[in-house]
Design an enzyme around this catalytic site. Structure first.
Site: not given
Ligand code: UT7
Length: 321
Positions: A114, A248, A278
Site C-alpha cells: 500500500c 492512503h 482500499n
Molecule cells: O492498507 C494497508 C494497511 N491496512 C490497514 O491500515 C488496515 C488496518 N486495520 C483496520 O482497518 C481494522 O483493524 C479492520 C477494519 C481490519 C478491523 O476493524 P477492528 O475494529 O480492528 O475489528 P477487529 O478486527 O478487532 O474485529 C472485531 C470483530 C471481530 O469479532 P469478535 O472477535 O470481536 O467477536 C471480528 O470477527 O468484528 C468481526 N469482524 C466482522 N464482523 C462483521 C471482522 N470482520 C467483519 C466483517 N463483518 N466484515
C-alpha cells in the site's frame, strides 16, 4: 538551483463494476453497518475480466499525460507501484510502456504494497534530481479483488481495484512548487502482520492476502503520525502550513486520526475510501486526481501524502502543487 520534480499531470481509472456493502452482506456474514462504522467504506469498484494492473495503469497514465499536455514520446521512465502484476515479468511498467507505444526510456515495478505509490514517487524524484530522467510517469495500479480470500470477511470487504497516475517533470527554474521531500521506511520484522501467502515463486501457498487487522491498525496510527512529523520537520514547516492531507485510503478512522493530529478540518482531508475502499498503491494517486480535477487542490497548495502497507512499509511525501 537544484533540479526539482513538479507534479504536472494527474489521472485515474476505476473499473465499471461497483459492489456495495449490501451485495457483500448477501453472501458473507457481514453488514453494511459493520463495514461502514469500522472502516468508512460503503462500496468499491471491482475489476472485470478485461481489467488488469496493466490495462488500468495505462488508462490512468493516458489521462495524466493528457492533463500534463505531454505525450508518451516525452516520457523517460515509467515506475509502477503494484502488488498485483499481470505476470511475474515483464514488469507491469514495461507492459504499460508497450500499451503507450513507448520503446524508449526505462520502466520497472516497485513492490511496497500500500506504500507503493510513495516509494515510486520517491524513486522517480531521485532519477529526476540526478538528471537521469526529465519526465516520469508514476503509477499505482492494483487488482486486490484477485488476491483477497472472498470467504474471509475480515479482509475481503476492505479492498477495491483501480489505478492512479502522476506525471513528474523536472525543472531547473527557481520557484517553490514541486516535490519538497519524501521519507521512506520499512520494518521487515513485522512482515507477517500483512502479507500475501504465496506468489509465482511459491505455488504451494494459497496466494491470498492475510492481515492481523488490529495490529496493523496500531502500527498505522503510530507510524503515520511520526511520518507526518518527520516530513514537516525536514522542511521547517508546521501543521498549520499543510493545505491538504492526501492519505492512503485504508480506513476512515486512521485517516481522521492523522487529520486531527494535524489540526486539519475534515474538508481539508481528501477521502475516497468511502467509495473506492482500499485500492492499495492506487489510492493516493486516485485521491490526488479527484481533488485536483474537482478544483479542491489548487496551484500553490501544500499537500501531505502518507501511506502504510505490508512489509511493513510506510512513508510520506510533501509537495507544493
Ligand atoms: O492498507 C494497508 C494497511 N491496512 C490497514 O491500515 C488496515 C488496518 N486495520 C483496520 O482497518 C481494522 O483493524 C479492520 C477494519 C481490519 C478491523 O476493524 P477492528 O475494529 O480492528 O475489528 P477487529 O478486527 O478487532 O474485529 C472485531 C470483530 C471481530 O469479532 P469478535 O472477535 O470481536 O467477536 C471480528 O470477527 O468484528 C468481526 N469482524 C466482522 N464482523 C462483521 C471482522 N470482520 C467483519 C466483517 N463483518 N466484515
Amino acid at each position: 538551483m537544484a533540479r526539482r520534480s513538479l507534479l504536472v499531470g494527474f489521472g485515474g481509472f476505476l473499473p465499471d463494476r461497483v459492489v456495495t456493502n449490501d451485495e457483500l452482506a448477501a453472501r458473507l456474514e457481514t453488514s453494511d453497518e459493520w463495514i461502514k462504522t469500522r472502516t468508512g467504506i460503503t462500496r468499491r469498484h471491482i475489476a472485470g475480466p478485461q481489467d488488469t494492473a496493466t490495462s488500468m495503469g495505462a488508462a490512468a497514465a493516458r489521462k495524466a499525460l493528457e492533463y500534463a499536455g505531454l505525450t508518451a514520446a516525452d516520457i523517460d521512465a515509467v515506475i509502477v507501484g503494484t502488488s498485483t502484476p499481470d505476470q511475474a515479468f515483464p514488469a507491469t511498467a514495461v507492459r504499460i510502456q508497450a500499451e503507450l507505444g513507448m520503446a524508449q526510456g526505462f520502466a520497472f515495478d516497485i513492490a511496497a504494497a500500500c506504500s507503493g505509490f510513495i516509494f515510486a514517487l520517491a524513486t522517480a524524484d531521485s532519477f529526476i534530481r540526478s538528471g537521469q530522467a526529465r519526465n516520469v510517469l508514476v503509477i499505482g495500479s492494483e487488482v486486490y479483488s484477485r488476491i483477497v480470500d472472498w470467504s474471509d470477511r475480515g479482509t475481503c470487504v476492505l479492498f477495491g481495484d483501480g489505478a492512479g497516475a502522476v506525471v513528474l517533470s523536472g525543472t531547473d527554474e527557481a520557484g517553490k512548487a514541486g516535490l519538497l521531500s519524501t521519507h521512506l521506511h520499512s520494518d521487515g520484522t513485522a512482515g507477517d502482520l500483512l502479507y500475501v501467502d504465496g506468489a509465482v515463486g511459491r505455488r504451494d501457498m494459497s496466494g491470498h492476502l492475510k492481515m492481523s487487522g488490529r495490529d496493523v491498525f496500531r502500527h498505522a496510527v503510530a507510524k503515520l503520525s511520526s511520518s507526518v512529523d518527520e516530513a514537516l520537520e525536514a522542511e521547517g514547516l508546521s501543521y498549520s502550513d499543510v493545505s491538504w492531507l492526501v492519505p492512503h485510503q485504508a480506513n476512515i478512522r486512521i485517516i481522521e486520526g492523522v487529520g486531527k493530529k494535524l489540526g486539519l478540518p475534515p474538508e481539508r482531508v481528501v477521502v475516497t475510501v468511502d467509495r473506492h475502499a482500499n485500492t492499495s498503491a492506487a489510492s493516493i494517486p486516485l485521491a490526488l486526481d479527484e481533488a485536483v480535477r474537482d478544483g479542491r487542490i489548487k496551484k500553490g497548495d501544500l499537500v501531505l501524502m502518507e501511506a502504510l502497507g505490508g512489509g511493513l512499509t510506510w512513508g510520506s511525501a510533501l509537495a507544493r502543487l
